[in-house]
Design an enzyme around this catalytic site. Structure first.
Site, PDB file in Angstrom:
ATOM      1  CB  ALA A 101      -0.919  -0.011   1.212  1.00 33.10           C
ATOM      2  CG  MET A 102      -0.813   5.116  -1.063  1.00 32.98           C
ATOM      3  SD  MET A 102      -1.633   6.295  -2.181  1.00 32.98           S
ATOM      4  CE  MET A 102      -2.534   5.173  -3.243  1.00 32.98           C
ATOM      5  NE  ARG A 103      -1.970   1.534   5.460  1.00 35.18           N
ATOM      6  CZ  ARG A 103      -2.824   0.854   4.721  1.00 35.18           C
ATOM      7  NH1 ARG A 103      -3.313   1.405   3.609  1.00 35.18           N
ATOM      8  NH2 ARG A 103      -3.212  -0.364   5.068  1.00 35.18           N
ATOM      9  CE1 TYR A 104       1.697   0.013   6.585  1.00 37.83           C
ATOM     10  CE2 TYR A 104       0.560  -1.043   4.743  1.00 37.83           C
ATOM     11  CZ  TYR A 104       0.611  -0.694   6.080  1.00 37.83           C
ATOM     12  OH  TYR A 104      -0.411  -1.042   6.915  1.00 37.83           O
ATOM     13  CB  THR A 105       6.036   2.177  -0.971  1.00 39.24           C
ATOM     14  OG1 THR A 105       4.947   2.916  -1.533  1.00 39.24           O
ATOM     15  CG2 THR A 105       5.658   0.712  -0.910  1.00 39.24           C
TER      16      THR A 105
END
Length: 858
Positions: A130-134
């Site tokens: 998910a974009m919140r992790y990368t």
């Protein structure tokens, strides 16, 4: 119901100031065109100049504006996606993130434009986290795409809500379209451009700068072929050359592997581009379990961060080469369909390799010119300021005195501009003629800048700026100097980022296939109504004068009749169109070769027909990929349509739809046309109509078409012929009772489609209904086949040339109860010039000899 509701509806009331009436067909057509162009230009296709689609360009520009460059710290992907979506790309965040993730994948991009941190997916098809992790930032090479964007090098446009400006294209210091490739599906078109090696592309671009007349072959001395991020091997070079020369082609990509015969092991080291490793292993395992591949006992995935390693363990006694060939046939090779389609001035174009580089160079010349103009203006402004400072230093005492004795800062500036006079003790000070910019700068000078050392530095800077001005003026005034700058910058990019090729080439030798064992020869293919099919060499049917009975061409079971006959080559691709509007594909050599007295093989063993489906038309060609133009189809009830041949490139084993049919209608004939042909439709009652192909607009495969000819009573269409006046001289018509005629093309005047047409031949009791209509030229032969299996081959010149509305002459002598079933033309190129005509008796004698030979063969 509300009491406030109006009693009646008035057009425009409460809706708009003006109501415009429009035909729904026109509105739908225009709206669809607008939508299609929006998708083409705004989403799906890359710009030839920077190789980017709008979403890629907006992501990179948003990162540039936010300072998320290669030397900054990584930033959360969600932040980048949010800024892109909020400022430039008002679409779904998932689409933006998917694009961002792909730009970070080293197995998707040859030179990734995003430096990602975290899980951005894998070659096994695992999705990114998910974009919140990368986190992400621009890669160094991505910054080269935006270099000098702040120097008025490209045009800008308002963003979607007019709050900000965004670039319409990036300056692009290297040909990104070729370097990283692109893929996308638009409305009615798609693009699929492979990635290439940066060093090779730069060398080819430099070659084109130095030699504008360079050919594709010259450029291929530098660009060997696609260079995929996953490596692997390209099989042969001919397909690559074709793709570069035409903009389209199919390149075979083979996995890189090692065969260890003694250990009984095959190790796969590199996969074809875009191949999903996990699915590949699963497919191999399924084929092993189903018995399609024999000799494999285990498959292990030993891949790690250092690379791919798939180990295939063989059973004891299994031959590694045999297993390898089975894997190559089904799993270790794929085809990359090259479609070099990009936007040129906002319009989609299929480009050759040379055209792609030429468009890039045009863009780069414009960028360097605009940058030079911008830098020249800045340098001239700076030189003007320095010139003023030097003059001020030369007259420093008077300048200081003037400023000190001015009442205000504005008065001092005015005095320096020579607009007012300053007096000291009643005596006027010397006047100056500084410009407003120079005056502003002088007034703002610090006392420390009045030292002699500072003066020397200003003079040195002034000389440097003058040299810069001279250099920029030279660039702007000399095309060769401008090109030299482009060349130098490209070579700098190459020195910084180029690496070795990852994709190698292997010879297109391969294994011996069935096709390799079959000689190329011209053959006659016969299809019966019950779908029995076979082929026979054309040489078995010697030409004879018209009016003969011919010889036996096939055996038929009781109740079966001949449906069609056509002439082709054993290595041709065949598109088999059926009465149900479907089309199937097979190689001519797949049709079994049999004797004249054999019945043939059921076509259901070759093609997946539905009940009641039979072949009504066949289009043959050397290579399906080489067909250009349109397939023009006519139906029994008079409808006609044409569809681009590119819509028939990938035909499933179960067939695909060729045309939509009304209930009770059937597809009867198909012709290949070039977009500039005249068409002649003939009917069973002897009517014909000639019209320009342009009157039938190109449509998709699932469209029905438009009315081609207006039929009277129970009349139906017999066929269609395409006129190529460079090769065709006559219209040849044959009737079911064996009569026919040749008529000059000029006798058929061009009309508008959907007319009743003119009388072509008298379809009376003697002649019977029209069976076939063809265009023929000098040297062509005719193959006529009857319901009961007789075949006659005769030169077209043996059939009399007469006008329209005539009876014609006997072409084939039919037995009682027999009728002509099908007719095809043997082009002059297939006939033997020295071939002599036989009379009927000699043909019968030869037939007996052939029958004995056939029996011996069987």
């Amino acid at each position: 119901m509300s009491s406030d509701a109006p009693d009646s509806f008035e057009p425009g009331a409460g809706i708009a100031a003006e109501v415009k009436n429009a035909r729904i067909e026109d509105e739908m057509e225009q709206s669809y065109i607008d939508y299609a162009m929006s998708v083409i230009a705004g989403r799906a296709l890359p710009d030839v100049r920077d190789g980017l689609k709008p979403v890629h360009r907006r992501i990179l520009y948003a990162m540039h504006q936010a300072g998320v460059t290669s030397n900054s710290s990584h930033r959360k992907s969600s932040s980048i996606v949010g800024e892109t979506m909020g400022d430039y790309h008002p679409h779904g965040d998932s689409a933006i993130y998917d694009t961002l993730a792909r730009m970070a994948q080293d197995f998707s991009m040859r030179y990734p434009l995003v430096d990602g941190q975290g899980n951005f997916g894998s070659v096994d098809g695992d999705p990114p986290a998910a974009m919140r992790y990368t986190e992400a930032r621009m890669s160094p090479i991505a910054e080269e795409l935006l270099d000098d964007i702040d120097k008025d090098t490209v045009d800008f446009q308002s963003n979607y809500d007019d709050r900000k400006q965004e670039p319409t294209v990036l300056p692009s210091s290297f040909p990104n379209l070729l370097v990283n490739g692109s893929s996308g599906i638009a409305v009615g078109m798609s693009t699929n451009i492979p990635p290439h090696n940066l060093g090779e592309v730069v060398d080819a671009t430099v070659e084109l700068i130095e030699n504008p007349d360079a050919t594709v072959a010259d450029l291929m001395e530098h660009i060997k072929g696609p260079d995929f991020p996953t490596g692997a091997n390209i099989v042969g070079r001919n397909a690559v050359h074709k793709a570069y020369k035409t903009g389209r082609g199919r390149v075979r990509v083979r996995a890189d592997y090692d065969v260890f015969e003694e250990e009984g092991r095959i190790v796969i080291n590199e996969l074809p581009y875009q191949e999903n490793k996990a699915r590949l292993i699963e497919r191999i395992a399924d084929d092993v379990n189903e018995g399609k591949i024999e000799g494999i006992r285990d498959i292990r995935d030993e891949s790690d961060r250092d690379g791919i390693r798939v180990v295939i363990e063989l059973k004891r006694g299994a031959m590694a080469e045999v297993v390898k060939n089975q894997l190559l046939d089904n799993h270790l090779e794929s085809t990359f369909g090259v479609i070099n389609l990009a936007l040129v001035d906002g319009q989609p174009q299929v480009l050759t390799l040379k055209e792609t580089l030429e468009h890039y160079l045009d863009h780069r010349r414009d960028v360097v010119r605009r940058r030079s103009e911008y830098e020249l203006a800045e340098a001239e402004d700076r030189a003007h300021i320095l010139d003023g400072r030097l003059k001020a230093l030369d007259n420093i005492d008077d300048v200081v005195e003037t400023i000190r004795n001015s009442e205000s800062r504005d008065d001092a500036k005015a005095a320096l501009r020579g607009e007012v006079e300053v007096e000291v003790d009643g005596e006027p000070l010397p006047t100056f003629d500084f410009s407003e910019e120079q005056a502003n700068h002088i007034v703002s000078m610090q006392l420390g800048s009045l030292t002699s050392m500072e003066a020397a530095e200003i003079e040195a800077e002034y000389e440097d700026v003058q040299a810069t001005i001279e250099r920029l003026e030279t660039i702007l005034g000399d095309q060769s100097e401008l090109d030299a700058v482009i060349e130098s910058e490209l070579l700098d990019i190459k020195d910084e980022y180029a690496d070795d090729r990852r994709t190698s080439f292997v010879a297109n030798t391969g294994e011996v296939t069935r096709a390799d064992l079959i000689p190329e020869e011209d053959v006659v293919v016969v299809v019966s109504e019950d779908d029995y099919i076979k082929r026979m060499p054309v040489s078995r049917f010697r030409a004879q004068h018209r009016g003969g009975k011919g010889i036996i061409g096939t055996d038929l079971k009781e109740g079966d009749n001949v449906s069609s006959v056509f002439v082709t080559n054993t290595h041709d691709d065949l598109l088999c169109f059926t009465n149900h509007g479907q089309v199937y594909q097979l190689k001519a050599y797949q049709v079994p070769e049999m004797s004249r007295t054999a019945r043939g093989k059921s076509a259901v063993n070759l093609l997946d027909f539905d009940d009641g489906e039979e072949i009504t038309a066949v289009v043959n060609c050397d290579d399906l990929e080489d067909i250009e133009g349109y397939l023009t189809m006519v139906t029994r009830n008079g409808y006609i349509k044409r569809t681009g041949t590119d819509r028939f490139q990938n035909i499933l084993s179960t067939g695909i739809i060729a045309t939509k049919l009304d209930e009770g209608d059937e597809l009867v004939d198909v012709e290949v046309t070039d977009g500039e042909s005249d068409l002649v439709i003939g009917t069973e009652r002897g009517m014909s109509i000639r019209f320009d192909e342009d009157e039938v607009r190109a449509m998709g495969r699932s469209a029905r078409g438009v009315r081609g000819i207006k039929l009277e009573g129970d009349d139906v269409v017999a066929g269609v012929a395409a006129i190529d006046e460079a090769h065709h001289s006559w219209i040849l018509t044959v009737t079911e009772n064996g009569y026919g005629k040749r008529t000059d093309l000029d006798a058929y005047r061009t009309q508008s489609r959907n007319g009743k047409g003119l009388i072509d031949i008298k379809a009376n009791e003697r002649n019977g209904p029209v069976c076939a209509i063809n265009t023929v030229g000098e040297g062509d032969h005719l193959v006529v086949m009857s319901d009961e299996g007789q075949i006659l081959r005769t030169p077209v010149e043996d059939i009399s040339t007469v006008g329209r509305n005539t009876m014609g002459v006997i072409v084939m002598d039919l037995d009682e109860g027999d009728a002509v079933a099908s007719v095809d033309v043997i082009p002059a190129a297939m006939t033997t010039e020295a071939e002599e005509l036989d009379d009927a008796d000699s043909v019968e004698e030869d037939a007996e000899t052939d029958a004995k030979a056939d029996a011996d063969d069987e």
